[in-house]
Design an enzyme around this catalytic site. Structure first.
Site, PDB file in Angstrom:
ATOM      1  NE  ARG A  10      -3.867  -1.890  -0.314  1.00 58.77           N
ATOM      2  CZ  ARG A  10      -3.805  -2.777  -1.312  1.00 58.77           C
ATOM      3  NH1 ARG A  10      -2.885  -2.679  -2.234  1.00 58.77           N
ATOM      4  NH2 ARG A  10      -4.670  -3.754  -1.387  1.00 58.77           N
ATOM      5  CD  GLU A  12      -3.012   1.190  -3.922  1.00 61.37           C
ATOM      6  OE1 GLU A  12      -3.924   0.983  -4.748  1.00 61.37           O
ATOM      7  OE2 GLU A  12      -3.086   0.819  -2.732  1.00 61.37           O
ATOM      8  CB  SER A  52      16.402  15.003   4.891  1.00 64.02           C
ATOM      9  OG  SER A  52      17.312  14.095   5.468  1.00 64.02           O
TER      10      SER A  52
END
Length: 159
Positions: free
Chosen positions: A100, A103, A126
């Protein structure tokens, strides 16, 4: 007395994978959460978890505290304080929870980049000067997971 080691007598070095397995076994046996472990050694939950999984290294005093808390062999301290080998998969993971996040980056990565550039200029967030928290937030429509990330803005040099 001769303290020279031959290859047959060298002590076996623990790998980070073996240390992580020992941490997980002790965590489970002691019924501890990552939050409780982090609190007991005086570090954040996210960093503690990451270092225990081998993606960050502990300061010596924190490694010593972790090893004492989890009753691990002292040899784990050296492994936990070494610079880690931050290797992650080159293929998309199939674990649904990790997938996920891939995704999210696939769908929103360009959006995040665009908004970071619009708000900060040509640079990056960063992952070194960074912190993160993960919380479960009650919601009448179904509990939510909130992931907060904060990283220092690093401008690209122009020369």
């Amino acid at each position: 007395m001769n303290h020279m080691h031959t290859p047959e007598t060298l002590p076996a070095l623990m790998t980070m994978s073996e240390v992580t397995n020992a941490i997980m076994a002790s965590k489970r046996a002691k019924k501890l959460s990552w939050a409780s472990i982090a609190e007991m050694i005086g570090m954040s939950e996210v960093f503690t978890t990451s270092a225990c999984l081998g993606m960050n290294s502990f300061p010596v005093d924190k490694a010593e505290a972790l090893v004492a808390l989890l009753e691990l062999p002292a040899s784990c301290i050296d492994v936990l304080t070494e610079c880690p080998n931050k290797v992650f998969p080159q293929t998309v993971p199939t674990d649904p929870c990790i997938y996920r996040f891939y995704e999210i980056v696939g769908v929103y990565g360009q959006t995040l980049k665009e908004l970071i550039h619009e708000k900060g200029g040509d640079g990056i967030m960063s992952a070194i000067d960074f912190d993160m928290s993960v919380e479960k937030i009650p919601n009448p429509k179904g509990d939510r997971i909130e992931v907060k990330m904060s990283g220092k803005f690093l401008s690209y040099n122009q020369w």
